[in-house]
Design an enzyme around this catalytic site. Structure first.
Site, mmCIF file in Angstrom:
data_model
loop_
_atom_site.group_PDB
_atom_site.id
_atom_site.type_symbol
_atom_site.label_atom_id
_atom_site.label_comp_id
_atom_site.label_asym_id
_atom_site.label_seq_id
_atom_site.Cartn_x
_atom_site.Cartn_y
_atom_site.Cartn_z
ATOM 1 N N ASP A 47 -6.263 -0.344 3.605
ATOM 2 C CA ASP A 47 -6.622 -1.538 4.363
ATOM 3 C C ASP A 47 -7.161 -1.336 5.782
ATOM 4 O O ASP A 47 -8.198 -1.856 6.135
ATOM 5 C CB ASP A 47 -5.401 -2.459 4.459
ATOM 6 C CG ASP A 47 -4.796 -2.763 3.091
ATOM 7 O OD1 ASP A 47 -5.226 -2.167 2.091
ATOM 8 O OD2 ASP A 47 -3.889 -3.614 3.022
ATOM 9 N N GLU B 88 7.294 3.248 1.609
ATOM 10 C CA GLU B 88 5.884 2.942 1.312
ATOM 11 C C GLU B 88 4.980 4.102 1.758
ATOM 12 O O GLU B 88 4.055 4.485 1.068
ATOM 13 C CB GLU B 88 5.500 1.645 2.045
ATOM 14 C CG GLU B 88 4.124 1.120 1.691
ATOM 15 C CD GLU B 88 3.803 -0.189 2.414
ATOM 16 O OE1 GLU B 88 4.582 -0.594 3.304
ATOM 17 O OE2 GLU B 88 2.776 -0.805 2.089
HETATM 18 C C1 GLC Z 1 -1.216 -2.533 0.842
HETATM 19 C C2 GLC Z 1 -1.938 -1.240 0.527
HETATM 20 C C3 GLC Z 1 -2.534 -1.318 -0.857
HETATM 21 C C4 GLC Z 1 -1.438 -1.656 -1.864
HETATM 22 C C5 GLC Z 1 -0.650 -2.891 -1.450
HETATM 23 C C6 GLC Z 1 0.583 -3.126 -2.304
HETATM 24 O O1 GLC Z 1 -2.095 -3.606 0.908
HETATM 25 O O2 GLC Z 1 -2.896 -0.949 1.483
HETATM 26 O O3 GLC Z 1 -3.148 -0.120 -1.202
HETATM 27 O O4 GLC Z 1 -1.986 -1.841 -3.117
HETATM 28 O O5 GLC Z 1 -0.223 -2.775 -0.127
HETATM 29 O O6 GLC Z 1 1.410 -2.013 -2.298
#
Ligand code: GLC
Length: 434
Positions: free
Chosen positions: A157, A388
């Site tokens: 992102d 994460e």
């Molecule tokens: C964030 C990450 C993306 C992922 C999402 C859910 O938006 O950047 O890659 O899929 O979280 O984990």
């Protein structure tokens, strides 16, 4: 830690699909589900296929598989369905995410049985439609590379790869007021900035107003970029789709897939950035390369792309970066001026990216580097839990806790240790492992 990983996935199960983590990400995400299914397939094949079927069931008529599926309303998450579409008809977001699906399915078939083949057969046409959509919607002028219309479509992102494009976005005066939810679950320091969020939301407003018209988004949208992550993952997905088509005997699709592979093999060369001698992202609105070397740059090996000279440059970058941080592979070169060891995609280590980087390096016979990435990924989780993402300097776990895809990759990297007992515990609904 295998038991903990299994517990995390069980805890995040919402009946047929798995959320990435409670509160912060309480819906179904496209590539998260792919990797999570791969991990689950080591424990319960039928549940793993169900994960993918739930995802593909939300495929749009034009072939797109969305990046988020909103199976239920959840006030903890922003932006929800009403932010994506006026009078939202489909309960999904309106762009995609890195297309790992074909590669996940091929892995599951390759190590599976007749049952897996049968299940893959039922999804095959949807995957073909998904890949066709990528070319049609994200390369409408047949230039041989896939573009993304929102940084979220890259799955990375707030990576510096998108800084140039985001900076050039004019935030509309009438940008709808909004309230972020993510920063009430996670420290601000570990999340994208408010300025980035205004720009993310500006793209959403543009998309909502034109009903996400494919050509308009591509040709006139506020943001358009070439992402090494998406392109390398897509090339690899097509290579894996070809193997799958051959395996299943679907010969009528073989020529089309071969053509896609050829197009992408040539197109990927457009990402070779001579300023830094590496594959990097490219901003299409300003026609400029981004000079950041990221973990997505190293997916060139996963896609098996690059001349001998290019590959050597990439191996040298890889060694250099691994030498200057304690845990690889950081999401950004620590020598880059935008490096921040705790902020999301601007430095931290992500298990899923490591999984693909490791796979690519192994295919390249770079066993020492591959092993280092694999061991770092396992150690990060063993010492810091299923976070994460992780700080590449201290190893501390950051962002959301109890993350499904981090757990799934942990299972995948240690798959030889998974036995019948663990499988039975996973299948037993009421049993949380101690
Ligand atoms: C964030 C990450 C993306 C992922 C999402 C859910 O938006 O950047 O890659 O899929 O979280 O984990």
């Amino acid at each position: 830690m295998l038991k903990e990983a299994i517990n995390v996935i069980k805890k995040n199960d919402r009946g047929g699909f798995t959320i990435p983590t409670n509160r912060l990400y309480p819906h179904q995400w496209n590539w998260d589900s792919g990797f999570t299914a791969l991990g689950i397939s080591l424990l319960d094949k039928s549940r793993a296929w169900q994960e993918l079927i739930m995802l593909v069931n939300s495929q749009w008529q034009d072939g797109m598989i969305p990046h988020i599926i909103f199976h239920e309303n959840n006030p903890n998450y922003f932006p929800g369905p009403e932010q994506w579409q006026k009078n939202s008809i489909s309960q999904t977001s309106c762009h995609s995410q890195p297309p790992v699906l074909a590669s996940i399915i091929w892995q599951m078939v390759k190590r599976g049985s007749d049952y897996d083949q049968m299940k893959a057969g039922t999804l095959f046409n949807s995957i073909i439609a998904y890949h066709r959509w990528y070319f049609l919607a994200r390369d409408p002028n047949n230039e041989g590379v896939i573009s993304i219309i929102h940084p979220w479509e890259s799955g990375r992102d707030n990576c510096p790869d998108w800084d140039i494009g985001l900076r050039n976005i004019k935030i509309p005066k009438d940008l709808k007021k909004y309230l972020r939810k993510d920063t009430s679950h996670v420290d601000d320091m570990e999340r994208p900035t408010d300025d980035h969020y205004d720009r993310f939301m500006s793209i959403l407003q543009f998309g909502r107003n034109c009903n996400w018209d494919k050509l308009k988004m591509h040709n006139e949208g506020p943001f358009l970029a070439i992402d090494p992550g998406v392109n390398f993952i897509f090339l690899r997905a097509n290579r894996d789709l070809l193997l799958l088509a051959n395996h299943l005997g679907y010969s009528n699709h073989i020529d089309e897939i071969k053509k896609w592979i050829k197009v992408l093999e040539e197109g990927c060369q457009k990402m070779w950035n001579k300023n830094v001698n590496a594959f990097t992202a490219y901003d299409r609105r300003s026609n400029t390369f981004c000079n950041a070397i990221t973990n997505a740059s190293f997916l060139c090996f996963y896609a098996d792309i690059g001349s001998k000279v290019q590959k050597q440059f990439m191996i040298d970058h890889c060694k250099r970066i691994l030498d200057i941080c304690n845990f690889g592979m950081p999401s950004l070169d620590p020598n880059h001026q935008s490096f921040e060891s705790k902020r999301y995609w601007r430095g931290p280590v992500w298990s899923v990216m490591n999984y693909m980087v490791n796979d690519g390096l192994e295919n390249e016979n770079e066993y020492e580097l591959a092993e280092k990435i694999k061991n770092d990924t396992i150690n990060l989780v063993e010492n810091n839990g299923m976070a994460e993402y992780f700080d590449p300097e201290t190893g501390v776990g950051l962002g959301g806790k109890d993350f499904s895809w981090t757990a799934a990759v942990h299972l995948e990297l240690l798959k030889e240790r998974i036995d019948l007992k663990l499988q039975n515990k996973f299948k037993n609904k009421n049993n949380v492992l101690n």
